[in-house]
Design a protein around this motif. Sequence first.
Motif, PDB file in Angstrom:
ATOM      1  N   HIS A  94       1.179  -0.848   0.044  1.00 32.12           N
ATOM      2  CA  HIS A  94      -0.181   0.301   0.094  1.00 32.12           C
ATOM      3  C   HIS A  94       1.035   1.034  -0.082  1.00 32.12           C
ATOM      4  O   HIS A  94       0.316   2.220  -0.699  1.00 32.12           O
ATOM      5  CB  HIS A  94      -0.966   0.007   1.049  1.00 32.12           C
ATOM      6  N   GLU A  98       0.733   4.908  -2.996  1.00 35.67           N
ATOM      7  CA  GLU A  98       0.821   6.109  -2.563  1.00 35.67           C
ATOM      8  C   GLU A  98       1.787   6.736  -2.805  1.00 35.67           C
ATOM      9  O   GLU A  98       1.164   7.759  -3.439  1.00 35.67           O
ATOM     10  CB  GLU A  98       1.087   5.777  -0.370  1.00 35.67           C
ATOM     11  N   HIS A 110      -9.816   9.820 -10.024  1.00 37.32           N
ATOM     12  CA  HIS A 110     -10.428   9.212  -8.946  1.00 37.32           C
ATOM     13  C   HIS A 110      -9.154   8.309  -9.026  1.00 37.32           C
ATOM     14  O   HIS A 110      -8.909   7.856 -10.648  1.00 37.32           O
ATOM     15  CB  HIS A 110     -11.943   8.727 -10.078  1.00 37.32           C
ATOM     16  N   LEU A 111      -9.162   6.764  -8.515  1.00 38.62           N
ATOM     17  CA  LEU A 111      -8.151   5.584  -8.907  1.00 38.62           C
ATOM     18  C   LEU A 111      -9.097   4.394  -8.400  1.00 38.62           C
ATOM     19  O   LEU A 111     -10.231   3.998  -7.948  1.00 38.62           O
ATOM     20  CB  LEU A 111      -7.304   5.249  -7.103  1.00 38.62           C
ATOM     21  N   ILE A 113      -8.504   0.862  -7.931  1.00 39.96           N
ATOM     22  CA  ILE A 113      -7.219   0.269  -7.463  1.00 39.96           C
ATOM     23  C   ILE A 113      -7.674  -1.361  -7.436  1.00 39.96           C
ATOM     24  O   ILE A 113      -8.452  -1.996  -6.749  1.00 39.96           O
ATOM     25  CB  ILE A 113      -6.564   0.434  -5.931  1.00 39.96           C
ATOM     26  N   ASN A 116      -8.992  -6.216  -3.135  1.00 33.43           N
ATOM     27  CA  ASN A 116      -9.659  -5.740  -2.244  1.00 33.43           C
ATOM     28  C   ASN A 116     -10.001  -5.147  -1.241  1.00 33.43           C
ATOM     29  O   ASN A 116     -10.662  -4.377  -0.271  1.00 33.43           O
ATOM     30  CB  ASN A 116     -10.692  -7.111  -1.513  1.00 33.43           C
ATOM     31  N   MET A 117      -8.750  -4.117  -1.340  1.00 31.97           N
ATOM     32  CA  MET A 117      -8.562  -2.939  -0.207  1.00 31.97           C
ATOM     33  C   MET A 117      -8.009  -1.666  -0.605  1.00 31.97           C
ATOM     34  O   MET A 117      -7.333  -1.588  -1.543  1.00 31.97           O
ATOM     35  CB  MET A 117      -7.080  -3.589   1.210  1.00 31.97           C
ATOM     36  N   ILE A 118      -8.468  -0.800   0.271  1.00 35.45           N
ATOM     37  CA  ILE A 118      -7.738   0.614  -0.516  1.00 35.45           C
ATOM     38  C   ILE A 118      -6.652   1.565   0.342  1.00 35.45           C
ATOM     39  O   ILE A 118      -7.153   1.224   1.751  1.00 35.45           O
ATOM     40  CB  ILE A 118      -9.314   2.175  -0.468  1.00 35.45           C
ATOM     41  N   LEU A 122      -4.212   6.986   1.028  1.00 30.18           N
ATOM     42  CA  LEU A 122      -4.623   7.285  -0.219  1.00 30.18           C
ATOM     43  C   LEU A 122      -5.605   8.237   0.668  1.00 30.18           C
ATOM     44  O   LEU A 122      -7.226   8.655   0.764  1.00 30.18           O
ATOM     45  CB  LEU A 122      -5.186   7.130  -1.289  1.00 30.18           C
ATOM     46  N   ALA A 126     -11.246   6.384  -4.444  1.00 29.32           N
ATOM     47  CA  ALA A 126     -10.124   5.443  -4.909  1.00 29.32           C
ATOM     48  C   ALA A 126     -11.705   3.960  -4.720  1.00 29.32           C
ATOM     49  O   ALA A 126     -12.646   4.183  -3.830  1.00 29.32           O
ATOM     50  CB  ALA A 126      -9.343   4.723  -4.438  1.00 29.32           C
ATOM     51  N   LEU A 127     -11.507   3.186  -5.203  1.00 20.81           N
ATOM     52  CA  LEU A 127     -12.711   1.814  -5.487  1.00 20.81           C
ATOM     53  C   LEU A 127     -11.935   0.765  -5.903  1.00 20.81           C
ATOM     54  O   LEU A 127     -11.317   0.675  -6.548  1.00 20.81           O
ATOM     55  CB  LEU A 127     -14.143   1.784  -6.665  1.00 20.81           C
ATOM     56  N   ALA A 128     -11.633  -0.206  -4.500  1.00 18.92           N
ATOM     57  CA  ALA A 128     -11.170  -1.464  -4.513  1.00 18.92           C
ATOM     58  C   ALA A 128     -11.509  -2.262  -5.666  1.00 18.92           C
ATOM     59  O   ALA A 128     -13.299  -1.731  -6.120  1.00 18.92           O
ATOM     60  CB  ALA A 128     -11.137  -1.797  -3.484  1.00 18.92           C
TER      61      ALA A 128
END
Length: 209
Positions: A94, A98, A110-111, A113, A116-118, A122, A126-128
């Motif tokens: 992570h 970053e 917008h990210l 990623i 299943n985790m952000i 950040l 964002a969307l995992a």
Amino acid sequence: MAPDYTLEAEARACGVMRVAGVDEVGRGPLAGPVTASVVILDTADIPDGLNDSKLLSGKKRIALFSEIISRAEVSVGHASVEEIDRMNILRASHLAMERAVAGLRMPPDHLLIDGNMIPAGLTIPALAVVKGDARSLSIAAASIVAKITRDRLMVDLAQQHPGYGWETNAGYPSKQHKAALRDLGVTPHHRRSFKPVHNILYQGKSLSS
């Protein structure tokens, strides 16, 4: 399933213009940093053939890497072996993400990623996306950049520490790499918190245990 631009288009339909894909490589190796990349594709100039880097031939990855670098906004971040050992591989991954995002000339809006985790550090929306490199062209592009960048770094390190096969195994626990660990010992680029390395250093156990 091949990646497409659906997730990016959905974000852009909501007024988000700068959509970036983020991916990392290097969680599993016994040596070397973990590397992440962020890519913002030009909607008018997306390279053909983007896919999960693991599904591409080496020759195709290299060709696409050059196209992505020349036609998109790209940034790369790393987390060192010391950071991996201090904070664990997930948090280090992570951190690399970053750093990659922070390295862009202009921040994205917008990210997307992979995973299943952000990452907690950040602050950008964002969307995992689970299996994101197979779903999003932006994440697929980031996976290619991260892999080629890290592979080249490991080739350079292999010149300094011959015998471990990093030029071909990229630090992953191949048979050659594990044999070299046993016969040549641990280098400064090995992850001491990973069991095979830890066992050699502190317990004297064999790599087969």
